[in-house]
Scaffold this active site. Structure first.
Site, short mmCIF file in Angstrom:
data_model
loop_
_atom_site.label_atom_id
_atom_site.label_comp_id
_atom_site.label_asym_id
_atom_site.label_seq_id
_atom_site.Cartn_x
_atom_site.Cartn_y
_atom_site.Cartn_z
N ASP A 116 29.47 -40.80 -81.80
CA ASP A 116 30.21 -41.72 -81.89
C ASP A 116 29.38 -43.00 -82.09
O ASP A 116 30.09 -44.11 -81.77
CB ASP A 116 31.10 -41.86 -80.65
CG ASP A 116 30.33 -41.93 -79.45
OD1 ASP A 116 29.26 -41.74 -79.39
OD2 ASP A 116 31.14 -42.10 -78.33
N HIS A 159 10.02 -44.14 -103.98
CA HIS A 159 10.85 -44.37 -102.86
C HIS A 159 10.36 -44.08 -101.61
O HIS A 159 11.26 -43.64 -101.08
CB HIS A 159 12.31 -43.97 -103.20
CG HIS A 159 13.21 -44.71 -104.19
ND1 HIS A 159 14.43 -44.06 -104.72
CD2 HIS A 159 12.78 -45.72 -104.82
CE1 HIS A 159 14.77 -44.95 -105.84
NE2 HIS A 159 14.05 -46.13 -105.85
N ASP A 167 6.99 -53.01 -100.69
CA ASP A 167 8.22 -53.31 -101.65
C ASP A 167 9.35 -53.57 -100.41
O ASP A 167 9.84 -52.76 -99.88
CB ASP A 167 8.88 -52.27 -102.54
CG ASP A 167 9.91 -52.62 -103.40
OD1 ASP A 167 10.64 -53.54 -103.03
OD2 ASP A 167 10.32 -51.82 -104.32
N ASP A 201 13.71 -59.13 -103.13
CA ASP A 201 13.20 -57.80 -103.58
C ASP A 201 11.94 -58.08 -103.96
O ASP A 201 11.88 -58.73 -105.11
CB ASP A 201 14.18 -57.20 -104.56
CG ASP A 201 13.79 -55.55 -104.90
OD1 ASP A 201 12.75 -55.31 -104.29
OD2 ASP A 201 14.62 -55.20 -105.76
N HIS A 204 9.60 -46.11 -114.55
CA HIS A 204 10.97 -46.55 -114.13
C HIS A 204 11.18 -47.84 -114.99
O HIS A 204 10.30 -48.36 -115.94
CB HIS A 204 10.98 -47.08 -112.74
CG HIS A 204 9.85 -48.11 -112.20
ND1 HIS A 204 9.87 -49.38 -112.60
CD2 HIS A 204 8.65 -47.83 -111.43
CE1 HIS A 204 8.87 -49.84 -112.06
NE2 HIS A 204 8.02 -48.98 -111.39
N HIS A 242 16.24 -55.07 -112.63
CA HIS A 242 17.73 -54.79 -112.51
C HIS A 242 18.15 -56.39 -111.97
O HIS A 242 17.47 -57.25 -111.49
CB HIS A 242 17.80 -53.79 -111.40
CG HIS A 242 17.08 -53.94 -110.15
ND1 HIS A 242 17.47 -54.86 -109.02
CD2 HIS A 242 15.73 -53.49 -109.62
CE1 HIS A 242 16.50 -54.86 -108.25
NE2 HIS A 242 15.56 -54.00 -108.37
N HIS A 284 20.53 -53.65 -105.93
CA HIS A 284 20.56 -53.14 -107.46
C HIS A 284 22.13 -53.65 -107.68
O HIS A 284 23.12 -52.83 -107.64
CB HIS A 284 20.52 -51.72 -107.75
CG HIS A 284 19.00 -51.30 -107.33
ND1 HIS A 284 18.90 -50.00 -107.30
CD2 HIS A 284 18.14 -51.93 -107.05
CE1 HIS A 284 17.60 -49.86 -107.13
NE2 HIS A 284 16.95 -51.02 -106.91
N GLU A 331 9.99 -56.08 -112.56
CA GLU A 331 8.74 -55.16 -111.43
C GLU A 331 8.17 -54.04 -112.47
O GLU A 331 8.46 -52.97 -112.02
CB GLU A 331 9.61 -54.93 -110.47
CG GLU A 331 10.83 -54.26 -110.93
CD GLU A 331 11.69 -53.64 -109.65
OE1 GLU A 331 11.18 -52.80 -108.77
OE2 GLU A 331 12.75 -54.02 -109.59
N TYR A 381 1.41 -46.14 -111.79
CA TYR A 381 1.31 -44.88 -110.81
C TYR A 381 0.39 -44.09 -111.09
O TYR A 381 0.78 -42.95 -111.93
CB TYR A 381 2.73 -44.70 -110.34
CG TYR A 381 3.72 -45.75 -110.02
CD1 TYR A 381 3.65 -46.48 -109.07
CD2 TYR A 381 4.47 -46.19 -111.24
CE1 TYR A 381 4.46 -47.53 -108.71
CE2 TYR A 381 5.29 -47.38 -110.93
CZ TYR A 381 5.32 -47.88 -109.73
OH TYR A 381 5.89 -49.13 -109.82
N ARG A 436 2.65 -51.94 -107.96
CA ARG A 436 3.76 -52.59 -108.74
C ARG A 436 3.75 -54.07 -108.15
O ARG A 436 3.36 -54.60 -107.10
CB ARG A 436 5.16 -51.94 -108.19
CG ARG A 436 6.47 -52.59 -108.74
CD ARG A 436 7.77 -51.61 -108.52
NE ARG A 436 8.17 -51.24 -106.94
CZ ARG A 436 7.79 -50.14 -106.37
NH1 ARG A 436 7.28 -49.18 -107.10
NH2 ARG A 436 8.09 -50.19 -105.15
N GLU A 483 6.32 -57.32 -108.06
CA GLU A 483 7.79 -57.50 -108.32
C GLU A 483 8.34 -58.96 -107.92
O GLU A 483 8.08 -59.23 -106.83
CB GLU A 483 8.74 -56.42 -107.68
CG GLU A 483 10.24 -56.76 -107.67
CD GLU A 483 11.18 -55.80 -106.86
OE1 GLU A 483 10.49 -54.98 -105.85
OE2 GLU A 483 12.19 -55.61 -107.41
N1 GLY Z 1 13.14 -52.06 -103.78
C1 GLY Z 1 14.14 -51.47 -104.82
C2 GLY Z 1 13.85 -51.93 -106.13
O1 GLY Z 1 12.79 -52.74 -106.16
O2 GLY Z 1 14.49 -51.72 -106.97
MN MN Z 2 13.79 -54.24 -107.58
MN MN Z 3 11.84 -53.81 -104.75
#
Ligand code: GLY
Ligand code: MN
Ligand code: MN
Length: 425
Positions: free
Chosen positions: A22, A227, A244, A256, A335, A339, A346, A369, A373, A397, A399
């Site tokens: 609960d 992820h 990230d 982000d 990727h 976005h 997102h 971003e 890798y 990465r 971003e």
């Molecule tokens: N942290 C999620 C992305 O960079 O899209």
């Molecule tokens: Mn992102």
């Molecule tokens: Mn990110």
């Protein structure tokens, strides 16, 4: 309201989500509902009723004030607060929704409701529409269809207002400061979890609600898992750390940001070479962000720099255009380059309208971003070289969050450094 024409919109809030038994997760409002209402309580329902007379066009159904419930769960605005503080023209207790909704929807030419998302409200809306259709031969009127509110709402959300941009500057600024703190404090032998705690502690102590998404704090090869959120490995001397992470404000606007730096303060030759390629790709991609350009062009710009850099380093072979055409880089860059960003990380908003890519307009916010890798998780495409061991375990990465403006763009995350020299100490 204008764009609805004479359709009536039914927009539900989020319910609380069960964590276990609960116990519930901290409440997270539905972003569409929050965008329209600013109301941050569960289960509410907003009605936008352009077909109704003035004074009955914006209706909220909310949990009523209730001392016995509030002593457990905290303050509620109740119906009076919904009118006084949130601008509803009329508000009712939620328990009256099924009784009152048929009347409110009566006379609308269509019902704007997102099917498939709201299991408690959907049967009610569909029943009411069915009853309207049953009565139509006698009364001569019923909603002709159920329409999706998303195209209208999400087009609106894609274009940030000056107030929204100001909130995003705050979210991005706190997020950037947390990254600076993390880089300053990181040392070999620390655990990823300690760095996560530093970042998320900074978010909370700066007044943010918390992390906007599961923070990724990934040392060495963990960074090649896009992820990765386990965040419990020890940070090794000689490895990179990819972080990230971004905060979410009390009103859900998000940052982000990704930064990658050497844990011991000095890049190896391989790390520096790959970092420089990603940085060049990211800066080139940000440079093209301007009204009229498509997100596809932003991606293509980054991709070209990445592929040329990998060709120079011998990690790919062949002609850059052929490699891109065939997708022969995808074992190293799998990727997209960004976005939309807003109330959702997102964020909503189309990237394509049929065949046509959506082009950037002033007020849109996107992430840029690119990354690389290097691991052996994915097979090397035929005709491309096997990867020597000294490149493996490097995940990078970079971003930033970028707002499109009339003259080009504004980088909202500039406080987070990214030059090669700033990443070293
Ligand atoms: N942290 C999620 C992305 O960079 O899209
Ligand atoms: Mn992102
Ligand atoms: Mn990110």
């Amino acid at each position: 309201m204008e764009q609805l024409g004479s359709a009536a919109a039914v927009i539900p809030a989020s319910p609380l989500a069960t964590h276990h038994a609960d116990c519930e997760w901290p409440f997270r409002q539905n972003s569409d509902f929050f965008y329209l209402t600013g109301f941050d309580e569960p289960d509410a329902v907003a009605l936008l009723l352009p077909h109704r007379p003035e004074g009955e066009r914006y209706v909220l159904f909310v949990h009523p004030r209730d001392p016995a419930a509030e002593v457990w769960h905290g303050f509620r605005w109740g119906t009076q607060g919904a009118v006084d503080q949130f601008g509803a023209e009329i508000a009712h207790p939620l328990e009256q929704l099924s009784e009152k909704l048929p009347d409110y929807l009566n006379g609308a030419e269509a019902i704007a409701f997102r099917v498939g998302r709201y299991p408690t409200i959907e049967p009610l809306v569909l029943n009411i529409w069915g009853q309207q259709l049953d009565r139509a031969p006698r009364v001569g009127q019923a909603a002709l269809g159920l329409v999706a509110p998303c195209p209208i709402l999400h087009r609106l959300r894609l274009q940030k207002s000056p107030d929204e941009l100001e909130r995003m500057r705050v979210a991005c600024s706190i997020s950037a400061e947390a990254h600076e703190l993390a880089r300053e404090k990181t040392r070999p032998g620390m655990n990823e979890s300690e760095v996560q705690a530093l970042i998320e502690g900074y978010f909370r102590s700066s007044g943010a609600r918390g992390p906007a998404y599961g923070s990724i704090v990934a040392g060495g090869d963990n960074a090649c898992v896009l992820h990765y959120t386990t965040n419990n490995a020890s940070l090794q001397d000689g490895d990179l750390l990819l972080i990230d992470a971004g905060c979410s404000l009390s009103d859900y606007y998000n940052g982000d940001i990704t930064r990658t730096f050497p844990i011991n303060g000095r890049f190896t030759a391989e790390q520096r070479a790959l970092y420089s390629v990603v940085l060049e790709a990211q800066e080139a991609a940000i440079d093209v962000v301007t009204p009229g350009v498509s997100a596809e062009t932003v991606h293509g710009t980054a991709l070209k720099v990445l592929v040329n850099g990998l060709l120079d380093l011998g990690l790919l072979v062949g002609d850059a255009n052929d490699v891109i055409e065939r997708g022969d880089y995808r074992h190293l860059y799998m990727h997209r380059t960004g976005h939309w960003l807003g109330l959702d990380v997102h964020d909503v908003g189309a990237y394509r309208l049929g065949e046509k890519p959506v082009t950037l307009e002033s007020g849109m916010v996107l992430t840029v971003e690119p990354g690389l890798y290097v691991s052996d998780r994915l097979p090397v495409p035929e005709g491309q070289p096997e990867i020597a061991d000294h490149w493996k375990g490097i995940g990078i990465r970079i971003e930033d969050d970028v707002a499109v403006n009339d003259s080009g763009h504004e980088i909202l995350t500039v406080k987070a450094e990214k030059s090669v020299s700033a990443m070293e100490r």
